[in-house]
Design an enzyme around this catalytic site. Structure first.
Site, PDB file in Angstrom:
ATOM      1  N   ASN A 110       0.822  -1.131   0.041  1.00 20.96           N
ATOM      2  CA  ASN A 110       0.142   0.013   0.030  1.00 20.96           C
ATOM      3  C   ASN A 110       0.721   1.258   0.109  1.00 20.96           C
ATOM      4  O   ASN A 110       2.304   0.976   0.552  1.00 20.96           O
ATOM      5  CB  ASN A 110      -0.880  -0.057   1.257  1.00 20.96           C
ATOM      6  N   HIS A 112       0.744   5.236   1.560  1.00 23.19           N
ATOM      7  CA  HIS A 112       0.086   5.970   2.440  1.00 23.19           C
ATOM      8  C   HIS A 112       0.724   7.335   2.364  1.00 23.19           C
ATOM      9  O   HIS A 112       1.916   7.534   2.418  1.00 23.19           O
ATOM     10  CB  HIS A 112       0.169   5.403   3.783  1.00 23.19           C
ATOM     11  N   SER A 139       4.787   6.924   2.254  1.00 27.89           N
ATOM     12  CA  SER A 139       5.273   5.575   2.664  1.00 27.89           C
ATOM     13  C   SER A 139       4.670   4.230   1.930  1.00 27.89           C
ATOM     14  O   SER A 139       3.649   4.405   1.713  1.00 27.89           O
ATOM     15  CB  SER A 139       5.037   5.311   4.134  1.00 27.89           C
ATOM     16  N   ASP A 148      -2.486   0.478   8.045  1.00 24.70           N
ATOM     17  CA  ASP A 148      -1.484   1.490   8.015  1.00 24.70           C
ATOM     18  C   ASP A 148      -0.220   0.967   8.959  1.00 24.70           C
ATOM     19  O   ASP A 148       0.579   1.885   9.270  1.00 24.70           O
ATOM     20  CB  ASP A 148      -1.755   2.849   8.110  1.00 24.70           C
TER      21      ASP A 148
END
Ligand code: GRF
Length: 322
Positions: A110, A112, A139, A148
């Site tokens: 992912n 973020h 990030s 997260d």
């Protein structure tokens, strides 16, 4: 480059990160290709862009509270049908169910828009400004069950300017995102075929066994068991030896019958290494994208057991019987 990682990108909206991943993949040297774009919003503008660029798109119906489980089951089978190696979340605005995360463990990344572990969740830029931070940033991280919070794979800092608003900061952070995500995804995609990375994986596994040390075998990295003077090799990393295609882990099998049987049944996984095969070493092909590291650990343990002095194998057997 051949043998690229097959990547699916999941989006909910504009899809600018998806576009960055896609255009980076146009380089011949890029170790991944985008084979699917999908998400939770069949009207996401990013889907239209992906289609225009000739990337397969699957429009899944938008999940409701009642259809959440069904949505993730459909998403799971869509990803499996596309035979993907990695899944890149790029502005995918749904919390993933724990079962889904578990099923895709080690394959979900992912991006973020904050310097994690700061500002998990939403409104990251406003929170960075309110805190008086000198930098915002972004990030890329592995996805884990906690939102997260997975291992951070890379970050870029972005200076906060006087007069910045959440919007102006977001715009600059997004430029950084578009650079960071393709670079990190490429690194992750290249790993499984990289001899140094494979060696690190084996080393970490081998060192969980008692009295293991490094020992070379004709210049190749190896692992031995027992005191230095009588140390016996139980694993060797053969990096495309003698023109072989495999980056292979050589381990001791019970004999030629077992070796031939395994090689015949799974020629993608096993091979008969030149020279070493004749002395009972079986080759496990490790430059594959679907290596089962638990299985590799099983082979290391078995091979270690066949080479270790009795005082050590007794300990292991006693522990197994507990
Ligand atoms: C990005 O800021 C990303 O970091 C966050 O959601 C936003 C998605 O933007 N997870 P886009 O759809 O990639 O343009």
């Amino acid at each position: 480059m051949t043998n690229k990682a097959r990547v699916a990108v999941l989006i909910s909206g504009a899809g600018s990160n998806m576009a960055a991943l896609l255009y980076a993949a146009r380089a011949d040297s890029c170790p991944y290709e985008v084979v699917l774009v999908t998400g939770d919003n069949p009207d996401a503008p990013g889907l239209i862009l992906a289609e225009a660029e000739g990337v397969p798109v699957v429009r899944l119906p938008r999940p409701t509270r009642d259809s959440r489980a069904l949505f993730f089951a459909e998403l799971d089978s869509t990803l499996r049908d596309a035979d993907v190696d990695l899944v890149a979340l790029a502005g995918f605005m749904r919390i993933l169910p724990v079962e889904f995360v578990a099923a895709w463990d080690g394959k979900l990344l992912n991006i973020h828009p904050s310097l994690l572990p700061k500002y998990r969740g939403l409104d990251t830029h406003a929170r960075a400004l309110a805190a008086g931070d000198a930098h915002g940033g972004c990030s890329v991280h592995w996805v884990s069950a906690e939102v997260d919070a997975g291992e951070i794979l890379g970050q870029t800092q972005v200076a906060i300017l006087p007069g910045d608003t959440a919007e102006t900061l977001a715009d600059r952070v997004r430029i950084a995102e578009h650079q960071l995500y393709p670079r990190i995804l490429a690194e992750i995609a290249a790993r499984p075929l990289d001899a140094d990375w494979i060696e690190g994986q084996i080393d970490a596994l081998a060192r969980t066994l008692p009295e293991v040390a490094r020992k070379t075998s004709h210049g190749a990295p190896g692992w031995s068991v027992g005191p230095e003077k009588t140390a016996k090799l139980f694993a060797i990393l053969a990096d495309r030896h003698h023109g072989e295609e495999a980056i292979g882990l050589l381990v001791k099998a019970s004999g030629p019958d077992e070796m031939s049987g395994l090689i015949e049944a799974r020629p993608d996984h096993y091979y008969w290494p030149k020279y070493y095969g004749a002395s009972g070493w079986l080759g496990l092909k490790l430059n594959r994208r679907d290596v089962d590291w638990d299985e590799v650990m099983g082979w290391l343990t078995r091979s270690w057991t066949s080479a270790a002095p009795a005082r050590l194998t007794k300990l292991i057997r006693a522990a197994d019987e507990l």
